[in-house]
Motif scaffolding. Structure first.
Motif, PDB file in Angstrom:
ATOM      1  N   HIS A  26      44.877  37.043  32.823  1.00 45.30           N
ATOM      2  CA  HIS A  26      45.574  36.768  34.080  1.00 45.30           C
ATOM      3  C   HIS A  26      45.873  38.042  34.855  1.00 45.30           C
ATOM      4  N   HIS A  49      44.160  40.795  34.743  1.00 51.69           N
ATOM      5  CA  HIS A  49      42.864  41.241  35.227  1.00 51.69           C
ATOM      6  C   HIS A  49      42.453  40.446  36.465  1.00 51.69           C
ATOM      7  N   HIS A  50      42.617  39.165  36.366  1.00 55.59           N
ATOM      8  CA  HIS A  50      42.281  38.235  37.425  1.00 55.59           C
ATOM      9  C   HIS A  50      43.074  38.549  38.698  1.00 55.59           C
ATOM     10  N   LYS A  51      44.377  38.773  38.509  1.00 54.89           N
ATOM     11  CA  LYS A  51      45.213  39.097  39.660  1.00 54.89           C
ATOM     12  C   LYS A  51      44.774  40.408  40.288  1.00 54.89           C
TER      13      LYS A  51
END
Lengths: 230, 230
Positions: B215, B217-219
DNA sequence: AGGTGTGAACGTATTCACAGCA
DNA sequence: TGCTGTGAATACGTTCACACCT
């Protein structure tokens, strides 16, 4: 292929990966590590599925979301697949973890070898109890919870782990969020109220036992039905 | 209503309850306990949903699978609902737990207050290390793993909790299963191979951090896309 | 009014089965 | 031939919206 279109091909966006798939990726990664990624050998979806406890079709579909890199008739190159999954999960960097709550569970977490070995460094440890503040656990000295806010910035902390009693958990979460943390792992048996931008994962040990209880109960019911009714 | 037909109405069979529903029941139960089940007061699906972090529609649907007992225009009677959920989960009896592996995690589990308070009694503790065998933790003395098989029968143990290193986990699982255990909680980071009749739940602490990593990383990716591309 | 219980609609996840490539 | 990658089919889970009861 992916909703993003098709400018360049392989690594594929992390968005649009189903959450169910994401949740299985760590297990695939663990299995791959357990295989030992010696040189350039390959593994088939059938074989990797067997050791991770999923079906081969599901594994292939999961990997396809990462823009997978298998070779038809051969399988997946272990090292390449390992990289692909690590990258997707964002494990190409180190994370710095703050652990709050130094009861028995917190102490166990502070020494848990699985964290460091997978790139998660416990950077600081906090508690509110004067009895614990200043005491040493592993390499760390327990600090006063009041120092948390400053430490998050100074020590570049990304993740907070809450191992306090239920009564303190929300306050600690609020402190973490104020300090800028957006990822929290919560071991306290309660629901945390947080802004949408913050991700919380919860582990409740007693819940796991209660779910086993359900299955035991269920099996017992089925047995008694069979025994009685026919 | 239920697939079972309609001979008698309320408590409803435990089969045919969706697993997703079952997994939320412990959380509902915890919230109800936290409310304090003083006298005969009621709670609406809206209110209970708020404190458990689900939508009110989902809560109502979940409860309807238990042959729920709400009153239209009023809500659910707290004590009745508590009973209904406890019964469904099979929590009307005590469970006796064997804990295997007395490393730091095992020690924390042995003292975890959430087990006893929810009806799970740690009946025996085992390890393979001579250094630990005979040592006392809480009320228990660590026993030799070779005694496990006999103890399961003698002490009427229903659930096994594995807190050993990964390398020992499968052997311990085999011992538990041979001794007749059909419910296992596994903290070792590996997949256990067990017969269908045995239910295993796995808790992998590092996996939880890896999911937070995803999460984060995704953000970060989303941010950089926004910042760069426009 | 107020709030449950639930069919129907929607969305997500898993399985199937096979085309297509090495 | 062998195994991946993936549409199509199915199963499962969640949300919507409203009839129905108090």
């Amino acid at each position: 292929m992916t909703t993003t279109g098709d400018r360049t091909s392989p690594p594929a966006a992390t968005h649009s990966i189903p959450t169910a798939t994401v949740q299985r990726l760590p297990e695939y990664l663990r299995a791959l590590h357990a295989l030992g990624d010696t040189d350039g050998d390959t593994i088939s979806s059938e074989a990797l599925a067997a050791v991770t406890g999923v079906s081969s079709a599901m594994l292939r579909k999961d990997l396809s979301y990462l823009g997978a890199a298998g070779v038809r008739g051969v399988g997946y190159e272990v090292s390449l697949l390992t990289n692909r999954i690590s990258t997707t999960l964002g494990l190409t960097r180190y994370y710095r973890v703050a652990l709050i709550g130094m009861g028995h569970l917190g102490q166990a977490l502070a020494r848990y070898p699985g964290f460091a070995s997978r790139g998660f460094h416990i950077a600081a440890i906090f508690d509110a109890s004067p009895d614990l503040i200043g005491s040493r656990h592993g390499n760390h000295i327990v600090r006063d919870i009041s120092e948390l806010s400053g430490a998050v910035g100074e020590e570049d902390i990304n993740i907070g782990v809450i191992a306090t009693p239920e009564t303190a958990a929300q306050q600690v979460a609020d402190l973490l969020i104020d300090a800028g943390i957006t990822s929290i792992l919560n071991f306290a048996p309660c629901v945390l109220t947080v802004p949408q931008s913050v991700v919380v994962r919860k582990v409740d040990l007693a819940v796991e036992l209660q779910l086993l209880s359900f299955h035991e109960h269920h099996k017992a019911l089925q047995r008694s039905e069979r025994d009685q009714q026919l």
